[in-house]
Design a protein around this motif. Structure first.
Motif, PDB file in Angstrom:
ATOM      1  N   PHE A  17       6.103  14.224   8.033  1.00  0.00           N
ATOM      2  CA  PHE A  17       6.810  13.023   8.476  1.00  0.00           C
ATOM      3  C   PHE A  17       8.308  13.049   8.196  1.00  0.00           C
ATOM      4  N   TYR A  18       8.824  14.195   7.693  1.00  0.00           N
ATOM      5  CA  TYR A  18      10.272  14.343   7.539  1.00  0.00           C
ATOM      6  C   TYR A  18      10.774  15.582   8.268  1.00  0.00           C
ATOM      7  N   LEU A  19      10.252  16.749   7.853  1.00  0.00           N
ATOM      8  CA  LEU A  19      10.792  17.983   8.426  1.00  0.00           C
ATOM      9  C   LEU A  19      10.359  18.150   9.876  1.00  0.00           C
ATOM     10  N   LEU A  20       9.068  17.901  10.139  1.00  0.00           N
ATOM     11  CA  LEU A  20       8.562  18.085  11.498  1.00  0.00           C
ATOM     12  C   LEU A  20       9.282  17.178  12.505  1.00  0.00           C
ATOM     13  N   PRO A  21       9.433  15.878  12.225  1.00  0.00           N
ATOM     14  CA  PRO A  21      10.155  15.040  13.180  1.00  0.00           C
ATOM     15  C   PRO A  21      11.584  15.504  13.419  1.00  0.00           C
ATOM     16  N   ILE A  22      12.249  15.975  12.359  1.00  0.00           N
ATOM     17  CA  ILE A  22      13.623  16.449  12.556  1.00  0.00           C
ATOM     18  C   ILE A  22      13.615  17.635  13.502  1.00  0.00           C
ATOM     19  N   GLY A  23      12.699  18.588  13.226  1.00  0.00           N
ATOM     20  CA  GLY A  23      12.587  19.742  14.101  1.00  0.00           C
ATOM     21  C   GLY A  23      12.213  19.332  15.519  1.00  0.00           C
ATOM     22  N   TYR A  24      11.288  18.400  15.609  1.00  0.00           N
ATOM     23  CA  TYR A  24      10.818  17.958  16.926  1.00  0.00           C
ATOM     24  C   TYR A  24      11.935  17.289  17.716  1.00  0.00           C
ATOM     25  N   ALA A  25      12.751  16.484  17.022  1.00  0.00           N
ATOM     26  CA  ALA A  25      13.873  15.830  17.697  1.00  0.00           C
ATOM     27  C   ALA A  25      14.837  16.871  18.233  1.00  0.00           C
ATOM     28  N   GLY A  49       0.822  -1.206   0.000  1.00  0.00           N
ATOM     29  CA  GLY A  49       0.000   0.000   0.000  1.00  0.00           C
ATOM     30  C   GLY A  49       0.854   1.254   0.000  1.00  0.00           C
ATOM     31  N   ALA A  50       1.834   1.299   0.904  1.00  0.00           N
ATOM     32  CA  ALA A  50       2.672   2.496   1.001  1.00  0.00           C
ATOM     33  C   ALA A  50       3.489   2.683  -0.266  1.00  0.00           C
ATOM     34  N   ALA A  51       3.987   1.601  -0.842  1.00  0.00           N
ATOM     35  CA  ALA A  51       4.818   1.735  -2.036  1.00  0.00           C
ATOM     36  C   ALA A  51       3.977   2.195  -3.227  1.00  0.00           C
ATOM     37  N   LEU A  52       2.782   1.657  -3.348  1.00  0.00           N
ATOM     38  CA  LEU A  52       1.908   2.018  -4.473  1.00  0.00           C
ATOM     39  C   LEU A  52       1.521   3.505  -4.406  1.00  0.00           C
ATOM     40  N   LEU A  53       0.977   3.880  -3.254  1.00  0.00           N
ATOM     41  CA  LEU A  53       0.554   5.268  -3.081  1.00  0.00           C
ATOM     42  C   LEU A  53       1.763   6.208  -3.086  1.00  0.00           C
ATOM     43  N   GLY A  54       2.824   5.792  -2.415  1.00  0.00           N
ATOM     44  CA  GLY A  54       4.029   6.618  -2.336  1.00  0.00           C
ATOM     45  C   GLY A  54       4.649   6.843  -3.697  1.00  0.00           C
ATOM     46  N   THR A  55       4.591   5.824  -4.572  1.00  0.00           N
ATOM     47  CA  THR A  55       5.149   5.980  -5.915  1.00  0.00           C
ATOM     48  C   THR A  55       4.354   7.008  -6.709  1.00  0.00           C
ATOM     49  N   VAL A  56       3.021   6.957  -6.584  1.00  0.00           N
ATOM     50  CA  VAL A  56       2.193   7.927  -7.303  1.00  0.00           C
ATOM     51  C   VAL A  56       2.509   9.347  -6.830  1.00  0.00           C
ATOM     52  N   LEU A  57       2.593   9.529  -5.512  1.00  0.00           N
ATOM     53  CA  LEU A  57       2.867  10.861  -4.968  1.00  0.00           C
ATOM     54  C   LEU A  57       4.240  11.362  -5.403  1.00  0.00           C
ATOM     55  N   ALA A  58       5.247  10.473  -5.316  1.00  0.00           N
ATOM     56  CA  ALA A  58       6.603  10.869  -5.700  1.00  0.00           C
ATOM     57  C   ALA A  58       6.664  11.183  -7.186  1.00  0.00           C
ATOM     58  N   ALA A  59       5.956  10.383  -8.001  1.00  0.00           N
ATOM     59  CA  ALA A  59       5.974  10.600  -9.442  1.00  0.00           C
ATOM     60  C   ALA A  59       5.340  11.942  -9.791  1.00  0.00           C
ATOM     61  N   MET A  60       4.241  12.276  -9.120  1.00  0.00           N
ATOM     62  CA  MET A  60       3.581  13.551  -9.385  1.00  0.00           C
ATOM     63  C   MET A  60       4.505  14.713  -9.042  1.00  0.00           C
ATOM     64  N   PHE A  91       2.031   3.251   8.665  1.00  0.00           N
ATOM     65  CA  PHE A  91       1.695   3.419   7.249  1.00  0.00           C
ATOM     66  C   PHE A  91       1.996   4.826   6.733  1.00  0.00           C
ATOM     67  N   LEU A  92       1.508   5.847   7.449  1.00  0.00           N
ATOM     68  CA  LEU A  92       1.626   7.215   6.935  1.00  0.00           C
ATOM     69  C   LEU A  92       3.085   7.658   6.731  1.00  0.00           C
ATOM     70  N   PRO A  93       3.966   7.471   7.730  1.00  0.00           N
ATOM     71  CA  PRO A  93       5.358   7.886   7.484  1.00  0.00           C
ATOM     72  C   PRO A  93       6.011   7.104   6.340  1.00  0.00           C
ATOM     73  N   SER A  94       5.534   5.884   6.074  1.00  0.00           N
ATOM     74  CA  SER A  94       6.131   5.075   5.019  1.00  0.00           C
ATOM     75  C   SER A  94       5.786   5.581   3.624  1.00  0.00           C
ATOM     76  N   LEU A  95       4.830   6.507   3.526  1.00  0.00           N
ATOM     77  CA  LEU A  95       4.424   6.991   2.206  1.00  0.00           C
ATOM     78  C   LEU A  95       5.461   7.925   1.582  1.00  0.00           C
ATOM     79  N   VAL A  96       6.283   8.537   2.422  1.00  0.00           N
ATOM     80  CA  VAL A  96       7.178   9.583   1.924  1.00  0.00           C
ATOM     81  C   VAL A  96       8.447   8.963   1.345  1.00  0.00           C
ATOM     82  N   ASN A  97       8.759   9.324   0.109  1.00  0.00           N
ATOM     83  CA  ASN A  97       9.890   8.707  -0.580  1.00  0.00           C
ATOM     84  C   ASN A  97      10.659   9.771  -1.363  1.00  0.00           C
TER      85      ASN A  97
END
Lengths: 281, 309
Positions: free
Chosen positions: B44-52, A83-94, A146-152
């Motif tokens: 989930f990237y910048l905020l955690p860094i700042g928070y840490a 799930g995270a890879a699928l959604l994350g890939t779309v977001l990163a691609a956009m 799940f949510l933090p795993s979306l960011v790539n």
């Protein structure tokens, strides 16, 4: 070049390849053989060859253990990683596509910030993420992993490269003239051209989430939310108290890596072409 | 870091006023593409860094031993503790020693295999490429569990070896882990270098062959310099990976008493946070992230300077 010279030239490289193949595949072969034995034969017979083939009985035991918690873990892993890879890939691609194809204020700044994100070790994020999620009382939930795993960020970087190289401006221009909106053009035209690249980004993302151990370890305490890696890890720490778990860990390890090995086999014509582009350009 | 990472050079903005209608339409589309990723990146990237960083500046005070805890601003108190923590710096030294040996071995092997695959001297390239890549499908935790069993004297298929050498002893366990990491990642690095080799146009080699260069000479003088960017990239990722070592030592704690709870920097972070002392753990995280960042950056600068010369 005559034949004997060619054979001589080929002997050493082929030998190196063969030795390396043994090194890389023996542990997996051992795992497969080990998973097919009962616990007595596991220690008493040749570790690299079959005894009575009881793989399916073992799998049955694994699935039955503690109300099928292993199946639950596999399902969790599919949701977290797939799930995270699928959604994350779309977001990163956009995002990468926009960075490649549009000029807008703050474009370079955005790109540079995302790029430095590539260098931030994922484990350095896990602890502050835990603290943030505990502030809102959301640790030990599916979303906390799940949510933090979306960011790539690396995916954004790759997508920008692929979009720059692989999606000609003229084609986008043509689509515009035909009256296609920007968003429609992206999904109908650009993503097709970027497809091999998207598979590569997906694969990288998938493996990164699949390998992320610290985040679920810190976030989750309810074992029904565990991904399979964390589940097998906890079983492995209990092997000394509950020896029967050793067999289950071995079968579980085999089953947990099988889907990804199959995915690699099926997707290889895509990632083979795509992998290099990120490194070369 | 710009040499390899900023692939697409920034093009000068088009003269303003040219085709204004188009620009507006694009401008409206940009948020749709950028905002979803942007929000998650900030959250989930910048905020955690700042928070840490913020957390690391606080310290928990209690009135008496069992009094209520409250957080007070402590300035660099936590960092003083980090810098005077001998075990932490020992663990940094340990992972650096690990990296200095493991990274060159792994990347050397990856380069050798990529060159051999590319040389045309080996038959069955498809098979070998897959065989070397398969371990990459095994997550670090599972790989460590598997190898933990393989190192155990009574289970190993290499009983004569494991009964003579204790891979899980204090002297060897670090290198036993280095082998696990190498096993998992050689194929991945090999593929990146190999793909870079495939992108080299064939004419380059033909010219060299006409000049009388042999296979080794071509590999050394042409192929390796041409795939340098790929090697740099894999090296940076390996440096980051080395400092992040967590899953393997965490798993090996069940197999070997030699792996302490502060064996690697990340284990220290984890065990400090489960005491719990989040402020100190946050300070450890920040120092570790900075160390990683600085090392990657220094490496990129050094390799770039050599490339420019």
């Amino acid at each position: 070049m005559n034949a004997p010279v060619l054979i001589k030239q080929r002997a050493l490289p082929t030998l190196v390849m063969a030795v390396c193949t043994l090194y890389f595949l023996t542990p997996i072969w051992w795992l497969f053989v080990g998973a097919s034995k009962n616990s007595d034969q596991f220690t008493s017979t040749n570790p690299l060859w079959f005894a009575d083939f009881e793989l399916f009985a073992n799998i049955g035991d694994l699935f039955a253990y503690r109300d099928g918690v292993f199946l639950r873990w596999m399902l969790n892993s599919i949701l977290y990683t797939g799930g995270a890879a699928l959604l994350g890939t779309v977001l990163a691609a956009m995002c990468g596509y926009a960075l490649a194809k549009y000029r807008f204020r703050g474009r370079e700044l955005l790109f540079n910030v995302v790029l430095s994100g590539v260098l931030v070790p994922a484990t350095a994020l896990a602890l502050p993420l835990f603290l943030m999620f505990s502030k809102v009382d959301a640790t030990n939930t599916f979303w906390a992993v799940f949510l933090p795993s979306l960011v790539n960020p690396f995916g954004v970087y790759l997508a920008r490269i692929y979009a720059t190289a692989g999606v000609p401006d003229e084609l986008l221009e043509a689509a515009r003239i035909d009256g296609s909106g920007e968003i429609r053009t992206f999904f109908k035209v650009a993503t097709r051209l970027m497809f091999p690249a998207l598979v590569t980004i997906f694969l990288f993302h998938f493996v990164a989430v699949w390998n992320n151990f610290l985040l679920p370890l810190i976030m989750l305490s309810d074992e029904r939310l565990f991904p399979v890696t964390l589940g097998l890890y906890t079983w492995n720490t209990q092997v000394n108290q509950i020896p029967e778990l050793r067999g289950l860990v071995i079968i579980g390890a085999l089953l947990s890596i099988t889907p990804l090995v199959i995915a690699f086999l099926l997707l290889q014509r895509f990632w083979r072409n795509g992998l290099g582009a990120g490194a070369v350009k | 870091m710009t040499q390899i990472l900023t692939a697409a050079p920034a093009k000068p903005a088009p003269p303003s006023g040219a085709k204004p209608g188009r620009a507006v339409r694009h401008g409206r589309a940009v948020p749709f593409f950028v905002v979803p990723f942007g929000i998650l990146f900030v959250l989930f990237y910048l905020l955690p860094i700042g928070y840490a960083i913020v957390q690391s500046l606080y310290t928990v005070e209690r009135t008496g031993t069992f009094g209520p805890a409250r957080e007070v601003f402590g300035g660099f108190t936590q960092y003083e503790r980090v810098f005077s923590d001998g075990a932490f710096w020992t663990s940094i030294g340990r992972v650096l020693a690990f990296g200095v040996v493991q990274v060159p071995v792994m990347l050397g092997l990856a380069l050798l295999l990529a060159l051999l695959l590319d040389s045309g001297l080996v038959k069955g390239r498809r098979f070998f490429r897959l065989a070397f890549f398969v371990p990459y499908a095994v997550p670090g935790v599972i790989a460590a569990i598997m190898w933990g069993f393989l190192y155990s004297p009574n289970l190993s298929p290499l009983k004569p070896v494991t009964s003579a050498i204790d891979f899980l002893s204090a002297d060897l366990v670090l290198w036993a882990m280095a082998n696990v990491v190498t096993w998992v990642y050689v194929g991945y690095n090999m593929l990146i270098i190999y793909s870079a080799l495939l992108a080299v146009p064939a004419e380059v080699y033909e010219a060299a062959r006409l000049d009388g260069a042999g296979a080794w000479r071509i590999a050394w003088s042409i192929k390796i310099p041409l795939v340098m960017p790929a090697i740099v990239l894999t090296t940076v990722f390996s440096i980051i990976g080395t400092l992040q070592l967590l899953a393997e030592p965490q798993v090996f704690r069940s197999f070997s008493s030699a792996v302490s709870s502060t064996y690697t920097p990340n284990l220290t972070v984890y065990s400090t946070s489960s005491i719990p002392n989040f402020n100190l753990a946050a300070a450890f995280s920040v120092v570790l992230a900075l160390t990683t960042f600085v090392l990657s950056f220094v490496f990129l600068r050094i390799t770039q300077r050599r490339g420019d010369a």
